[in-house]
Design a protein around this motif. Structure first.
Motif, mmCIF file in Angstrom:
data_model
loop_
_atom_site.group_PDB
_atom_site.id
_atom_site.type_symbol
_atom_site.label_atom_id
_atom_site.label_comp_id
_atom_site.label_asym_id
_atom_site.label_seq_id
_atom_site.Cartn_x
_atom_site.Cartn_y
_atom_site.Cartn_z
ATOM 1 N N SER A 194 0.839 -1.196 0.000
ATOM 2 C CA SER A 194 0.000 0.000 0.000
ATOM 3 C C SER A 194 0.874 1.246 0.000
ATOM 4 N N LYS A 195 0.250 2.392 -0.265
ATOM 5 C CA LYS A 195 0.986 3.663 -0.383
ATOM 6 C C LYS A 195 0.638 4.580 0.785
ATOM 7 N N THR A 196 1.609 5.359 1.222
ATOM 8 C CA THR A 196 1.376 6.286 2.333
ATOM 9 C C THR A 196 1.521 7.726 1.844
ATOM 10 N N VAL A 197 0.536 8.548 2.185
ATOM 11 C CA VAL A 197 0.562 9.965 1.808
ATOM 12 C C VAL A 197 0.599 10.811 3.084
ATOM 13 N N PHE A 198 1.600 11.673 3.200
ATOM 14 C CA PHE A 198 1.684 12.597 4.337
ATOM 15 C C PHE A 198 1.215 13.973 3.867
ATOM 16 N N LEU A 199 0.139 14.455 4.486
ATOM 17 C CA LEU A 199 -0.439 15.722 4.055
ATOM 18 C C LEU A 199 -0.305 16.781 5.146
ATOM 19 N N THR A 200 -0.032 18.005 4.732
ATOM 20 C CA THR A 200 -0.076 19.105 5.683
ATOM 21 C C THR A 200 -1.493 19.650 5.653
ATOM 22 N N ALA A 201 -2.312 19.089 6.505
ATOM 23 C CA ALA A 201 -3.737 19.441 6.538
ATOM 24 C C ALA A 201 -4.337 18.836 7.789
ATOM 25 N N SER A 202 -5.428 19.399 8.235
ATOM 26 C CA SER A 202 -6.154 18.761 9.337
ATOM 27 C C SER A 202 -6.908 17.560 8.771
ATOM 28 N N GLY A 203 -7.598 16.839 9.620
ATOM 29 C CA GLY A 203 -8.277 15.618 9.202
ATOM 30 C C GLY A 203 -9.291 15.835 8.084
ATOM 31 N N SER A 204 -10.027 16.918 8.149
ATOM 32 C CA SER A 204 -11.031 17.173 7.110
ATOM 33 C C SER A 204 -10.382 17.396 5.755
ATOM 34 N N GLY A 205 -9.229 18.040 5.753
ATOM 35 C CA GLY A 205 -8.470 18.210 4.507
ATOM 36 C C GLY A 205 -8.095 16.862 3.928
ATOM 37 N N ALA A 206 -7.693 15.942 4.786
ATOM 38 C CA ALA A 206 -7.310 14.603 4.329
ATOM 39 C C ALA A 206 -8.532 13.820 3.848
ATOM 40 N N MET A 207 -9.685 14.034 4.493
ATOM 41 C CA MET A 207 -10.920 13.373 4.036
ATOM 42 C C MET A 207 -11.261 13.857 2.625
ATOM 43 N N GLU A 208 -11.233 15.166 2.447
ATOM 44 C CA GLU A 208 -11.575 15.736 1.138
ATOM 45 C C GLU A 208 -10.564 15.291 0.076
ATOM 46 N N ALA A 209 -9.271 15.324 0.430
ATOM 47 C CA ALA A 209 -8.220 14.921 -0.515
ATOM 48 C C ALA A 209 -8.407 13.457 -0.928
ATOM 49 N N THR A 210 -8.737 12.612 0.034
ATOM 50 C CA THR A 210 -8.926 11.188 -0.270
ATOM 51 C C THR A 210 -10.075 11.010 -1.256
ATOM 52 N N VAL A 211 -11.168 11.713 -0.997
ATOM 53 C CA VAL A 211 -12.337 11.578 -1.870
ATOM 54 C C VAL A 211 -12.000 12.012 -3.298
ATOM 55 N N ILE A 212 -11.356 13.162 -3.453
ATOM 56 C CA ILE A 212 -11.144 13.671 -4.826
ATOM 57 C C ILE A 212 -10.029 12.936 -5.569
ATOM 58 N N ASN A 213 -9.193 12.200 -4.853
ATOM 59 C CA ASN A 213 -8.137 11.437 -5.524
ATOM 60 C C ASN A 213 -8.549 10.015 -5.873
ATOM 61 N N CYS A 214 -9.609 9.537 -5.233
ATOM 62 C CA CYS A 214 -9.983 8.128 -5.406
ATOM 63 C C CYS A 214 -11.288 7.952 -6.164
ATOM 64 N N PHE A 215 -12.079 9.013 -6.281
ATOM 65 C CA PHE A 215 -13.404 8.878 -6.900
ATOM 66 C C PHE A 215 -13.693 10.087 -7.785
ATOM 67 N N ASP A 216 -14.598 9.874 -8.753
ATOM 68 C CA ASP A 216 -15.058 11.001 -9.560
ATOM 69 C C ASP A 216 -16.540 10.824 -9.888
ATOM 70 N N LYS A 217 -17.030 11.618 -10.841
ATOM 71 C CA LYS A 217 -18.481 11.641 -11.096
ATOM 72 C C LYS A 217 -19.014 10.331 -11.654
ATOM 73 N N THR A 218 -18.112 9.441 -12.105
ATOM 74 C CA THR A 218 -18.576 8.150 -12.636
ATOM 75 C C THR A 218 -18.817 7.140 -11.512
ATOM 76 N N ASP A 219 -18.485 7.513 -10.285
ATOM 77 C CA ASP A 219 -18.646 6.599 -9.156
ATOM 78 C C ASP A 219 -20.003 6.763 -8.503
ATOM 79 N N LYS A 220 -20.302 5.809 -7.615
ATOM 80 C CA LYS A 220 -21.518 5.908 -6.805
ATOM 81 C C LYS A 220 -21.109 5.534 -5.378
ATOM 82 N N ILE A 221 -21.372 6.442 -4.462
ATOM 83 C CA ILE A 221 -20.846 6.318 -3.099
ATOM 84 C C ILE A 221 -21.964 6.059 -2.103
#
Ligand SMILES: *Cc1c(COP(=O)(O)O)cnc(C)c1O
Length: 344
Positions: free
Chosen positions: A42-69
């Motif tokens: 697996s891959k590890t990403v270190f972000l300079t952000a609070s938890g919500s920043g990491a939540m948002e970053a995870t969503v936009i890097n892993c999913f797009d409009k073709t997905d269903k969540i």
């Protein structure tokens, strides 16, 4: 925070584009993976952000409009995932839980065969203290071939997490909860299959939060932009200590505070919820006086617990079991709570 962390936080920071700092990052990655039992590629990403920043970053890097969540929404952190889906226009459904309602297999069964590609859950919904059963969630995801995104920000080190065994595809952690470090650093672990099948193919509409760049840089122990250098040094010290002691030892200590404090509360006639709870904190039910209790603890006793927002403002306060706490702290708190209760 622990004395060693505070001592580190008072020191001068080094320049970071050096082999020496890269080595620290590689060590951090190795120890972090071990702490969540991520043994595969697996891959590890270190972000300079609070938890919500990491939540948002995870969503936009892993999913797009073709997905269903499918989002499990049992409180204000579940709602945060919903808000992120809305803002980024991702198709989503919400499995909404009322306050006090426990997530069960039956809840999830209704969503079988709906062709979701991602499920978002806050393993510990910190606004209520409810700990979801990762086994039923991960079984549901396996059966339906869904990528499982787990916000473990307040569950990390407090509750059991096994990245590989639970089939987690993205796990989000932040520096300011059980690690008890300065805020500002978040870590995201991405499974090999999520990275290969999704992340690599998604055109992330963000410069700062592009995981592809972060993962490429981490191959040499670096980040694309200036990281939270100080917090990463604090992390190295904490993870070394955790590795030496074993994650179980840290978790048992947190659990011990939770169990002991809850026993004492019951003995003193305070009410706590009966749903499954995280070890990270204890919600105390004080309706309609929760806000009053929080304020008097703060103003009269100089004790800070966590108040609730929104609909739960008058219903509960939350008492944390993370970091450098001692039993004397809980005794002091219990005494204060009893005094305040007499005058409510
Ligand atoms: C604390 C927490 C967060 C992060 O909140 P920030 O203020 O953005 O750091 C996210 N999810 C959960 C479950 C949390 O407990």
């Amino acid at each position: 925070m622990y004395p060693k962390t505070l001592q580190l936080a008072s020191m001068q920071l080094p320049y970071f584009r050096t082999p020496e700092f890269s080595e620290i990052m590689i060590e951090n990655e190795k120890m972090f993976k071990a702490s969540i039992k991520a043994k595969k590629n697996s891959k590890t990403v270190f972000l300079t952000a609070s938890g919500s920043g990491a939540m948002e970053a995870t969503v936009i890097n892993c999913f797009d409009k073709t997905d269903k969540i499918l989002v499990i929404n049992g409180g204000s952190f579940g709602k945060r995932f919903v808000d992120i889906c809305k803002i980024h226009k991702l198709p989503y459904d919400e499995l909404k839980l009322k306050f006090g309602e426990e997530l069960t297999k039956e809840h999830l069964e209704k969503y079988n065969g709906h062709l979701y590609s991602g499920l978002f859950v806050n393993l510990h919904e910190t606004s209520t203290g409810q700990l979801y059963d990762i086994r039923i969630i991960s079984e549901f995801c396996r059966k339906n071939n869904i990528y499982l995104v787990v916000d473990a920000i307040s569950a990390y080190l407090s509750d059991e997490i096994d990245f590989d065994w639970d089939g987690i595809d993205a796990l989000i952690v932040s520096s300011q909860k059980a690690l008890a470090l300065s805020p500002g650093l978040s870590v995201v672990e991405i499974s090999e299959r999520l990275y290969q099948n999704k992340v690599l193919g998604i055109e992330t509409a963000s410069l700062y939060f592009d995981f592809k760049e972060h993962i490429r840089n981490m191959e040499r122990g670096q980040t694309p932009f200036t990281p939270a250098v100080g917090v990463l040094l604090e992390l190295k010290e904490r993870l070394t200590e955790i590795e030496e002691n074993g994650v179980e030892v840290i978790r048992n200590e947190i659990r011990e505070w939770a169990v002991k404090f809850r026993d004492e509360l019951r003995k003193e006639g305070f009410q706590i919820p009966n749903y499954a709870m995280s070890n990270a904190l204890t919600p105390v039910l004080l309706e309609p006086n929760a806000k009053e209790m929080y304020e008097q603890l703060k103003d009269k006793y100089d004790i800070i617990v966590t108040p609730s927002g929104g609909a739960l403002e008058k219903v509960l306060i939350r008492v944390g079991h993370l970091g450098n706490v001692k039993w004397e702290d809980y005794e002091m708190l219990l005494n204060a709570m009893k005094h305040i209760r007499e005058n409510l």
